[in-house]
Design a protein around this motif. Structure first.
Motif, PDB file in Angstrom:
ATOM      1  N   PHE A 323     -48.546 -11.277   2.817  1.00 40.72           N
ATOM      2  CA  PHE A 323     -48.965 -10.478   4.173  1.00 40.72           C
ATOM      3  C   PHE A 323     -48.078  -9.289   4.302  1.00 40.72           C
ATOM      4  O   PHE A 323     -48.696  -8.340   4.720  1.00 40.72           O
ATOM      5  N   LEU A 324     -46.747  -9.513   4.214  1.00 41.14           N
ATOM      6  CA  LEU A 324     -45.841  -8.389   4.662  1.00 41.14           C
ATOM      7  C   LEU A 324     -45.856  -7.331   3.412  1.00 41.14           C
ATOM      8  O   LEU A 324     -46.001  -6.017   3.828  1.00 41.14           O
ATOM      9  N   LEU A 325     -46.087  -7.741   2.122  1.00 35.92           N
ATOM     10  CA  LEU A 325     -46.107  -6.789   1.006  1.00 35.92           C
ATOM     11  C   LEU A 325     -47.209  -5.699   1.078  1.00 35.92           C
ATOM     12  O   LEU A 325     -47.263  -4.682   0.693  1.00 35.92           O
ATOM     13  N   ASP A 326     -48.499  -6.589   1.810  1.00 27.44           N
ATOM     14  CA  ASP A 326     -49.443  -5.599   1.780  1.00 27.44           C
ATOM     15  C   ASP A 326     -49.659  -4.588   2.741  1.00 27.44           C
ATOM     16  O   ASP A 326     -50.424  -3.507   2.537  1.00 27.44           O
ATOM     17  N   TYR A 327     -48.331  -4.493   3.768  1.00 27.89           N
ATOM     18  CA  TYR A 327     -48.262  -3.525   4.421  1.00 27.89           C
ATOM     19  C   TYR A 327     -47.296  -2.420   3.844  1.00 27.89           C
ATOM     20  O   TYR A 327     -46.919  -1.472   4.407  1.00 27.89           O
TER      21      TYR A 327
END
Length: 483
Positions: A323-327
């Protein structure tokens, strides 16, 4: 573990220069180099390090500087931040093609940079009379000592050399004899550098290409000359068994715009690409995830998995790490700032709301500005302003080129929209979507360097930019925007 511990973690700075000065321990020990980049530079033929802005190019240069004593080598950093292209063009009055004269000019500048580097080494000066004479002459015209390339270029342009050209040719200079003196200067500098005897490895690091690239063709030709000259000099130094190498740090989108017939050969044989996107591997083995945990370990002085220890396991049915990497654009700079912003929003146990608050701050205060900054120079300022105005007016995260063109026309804006979107794609601000039978296929430059923007594909705004532009509904649902 208490959330107060998380609030104390220093994940580092987004600029390698800042880390080098204030947090050297993080730069030395908190840098993931699972691909052996440093070893390839030190022991192999590689001299060109390229990647997205924020991918760690300057960090590699800074690590070489910090580890000089430990590794038994000497390193010096030169930047191009103040490079004056008008002055650069005055080094030679030759009527040769720009690709030839730019390369030759760079050879002169880099040879002087090498002499500047070794000028403080008394053993080298005493053992080589030719080098000492050249360095003494360069000192007289002020080309040595120099802090950066700008200082060397400003002294070595035609008028400055004319005051003391005997350092290269043994003769005084006149307007009519300048070209002859220029050729002699080039030959003498080259001969002197190729006679250097060094007791250990020496590395000259050229950084700051990001600061000077614009849409002007002349600048690209000058930087192409730098790449070619560095390759020529490195080959020659290697042939003379001189343990000295020139390292060039370059942004990928800048490199792609340089025109040199030997560029691809240099990239393939001598280049190192800093690519942090890793598809299909366990998240625990992802280099960016490992980097965050390593930096937390260094700061807390204990083994720790930040994501398991402090974060909820999933957000929107997605592993919190994914989820964080996608940002991010899968680069260290984005990941470090995102984690720092989440830390700064922490007031207690880290919940989904805490993470969303951090993402909000990261998107607005960091990501939006980063994307705009990377377009500056490549696109005119007004084009950048207009482009973001159109994006904000779209009110959605996914649309066609035709839809965006219609919005642009309604707003009365005139610009080459396809060119602007291509540049935005190259820096990771947008991706494209190709419709397939089973599902949609997303394409981003940071996932595939050789992918290109195609106006027939749908456009999708990067998640963090979506958030900054308020191009979606509730942030809680943005995790569904990408597969």
């Amino acid at each position: 573990m208490d959330a107060n511990v998380f609030k104390q973690i220093n994940f580092g700075a987004i600029a390698a220069e800042t880390e080098k000065e204030y947090y050297p321990k993080l730069l030395l020990n908190g840098y993931i180099d699972n691909q052996g980049y440093i070893n390839k530079i030190v022991k192999g033929p590689h001299f060109l390090v390229y990647g997205q802005k924020g991918s760690g190019k300057s960090a590699i240069g800074a690590r070489l500087l910090l580890k000089s004593k430990e590794m038994g080598h000497s390193s010096k950093l030169y930047t191009l931040e103040r490079l004056n292209y008008n002055s650069f063009g005055k080094i030679s009055t030759s009527k040769e093609a720009p690709e030839v004269s730019n390369t030759r000019n760079w050879e002169i500048v880099l040879h002087i940079a090498i002499l500047n580097f070794i000028s403080s080494d008394e053993k080298v000066m005493k053992s080589n009379k030719k080098i000492k004479e050249l360095i003494d002459g360069l000192i007289q015209i002020g080309a040595i000592p120099s802090k950066d390339i700008f200082e060397i270029v400003s002294k070595v342009e035609k008028k400055q050399i004319g005051a003391n050209i005997k350092l290269a040719s043994g003769e005084t200079s006149t307007e009519t004899s300048f070209q002859y003196s220029y050729e002699n200067m080039y030959n003498n500098l080259r001969e002197a550098v190729n006679s250097i005897e060094l007791p250990n490895d020496h590395f000259i690091i050229i950084d700051g290409l990001d600061s000077v690239i614009t849409h002007r063709d002349n600048q690209r030709k000058v930087l192409s000359g730098l790449l070619h000259a560095a390759n020529l000099i490195n080959d020659e130094l290697h042939s003379y068994r001189i343990p000295l190498k020139i390292i060039v740090l370059c942004r990928t989108d800048v490199l792609d715009k340089l025109n040199d017939p030997n560029k691809q050969k240099i990239v393939s044989d001598r280049g190192i690409e800093l690519n942090w996107y890793q598809h299909g591997i366990p998240l625990a083995e992802n280099d960016l995830i490992q980097m965050i945990n390593l930096r937390a370990k260094i700061d807390l002085e204990q083994e720790i998995d930040v994501f398991k220890e402090f974060f909820p396991a999933k957000i929107e049915n997605k592993d919190v790490r994914k989820f964080l990497l996608d940002y991010t654009r899968h680069i260290p700079r984005d990941m470090i700032d995102l984690m720092t912003k989440i830390r700064d929003c922490c007031t207690g146990p880290i919940s989904k709301n805490t993470i969303i608050a951090g993402i909000n701050r990261y998107s607005a205060d960091y990501f939006y500005g980063e994307i705009r900054d990377e377009l500056v120079g490549i696109l005119d300022d007004k084009v950048v302003d207009d482009l973001f105005s159109i994006l904000q007016s779209m009110k959605t995260y996914r649309f066609t080129f035709k839809d965006m063109k219609a919005t642009m026309d309604e707003m009365g804006i005139k610009m080459d929209l396809e060119q602007a979107l291509s540049q935005l794609y190259d820096i990771g601000g947008i991706g494209t979507v190709t419709k397939k039978e089973s599902n949609d296929e997303y394409s981003f430059k940071f996932r595939d360097r050789y992918s290109k923007y195609c106006s027939t594909d749908e456009i999708v705004i990067h998640l963090a930019l979506q958030n900054a532009l308020k191009a979606r509904g509730k942030l809680e649902r943005v995790g569904k925007a990408l597969p």
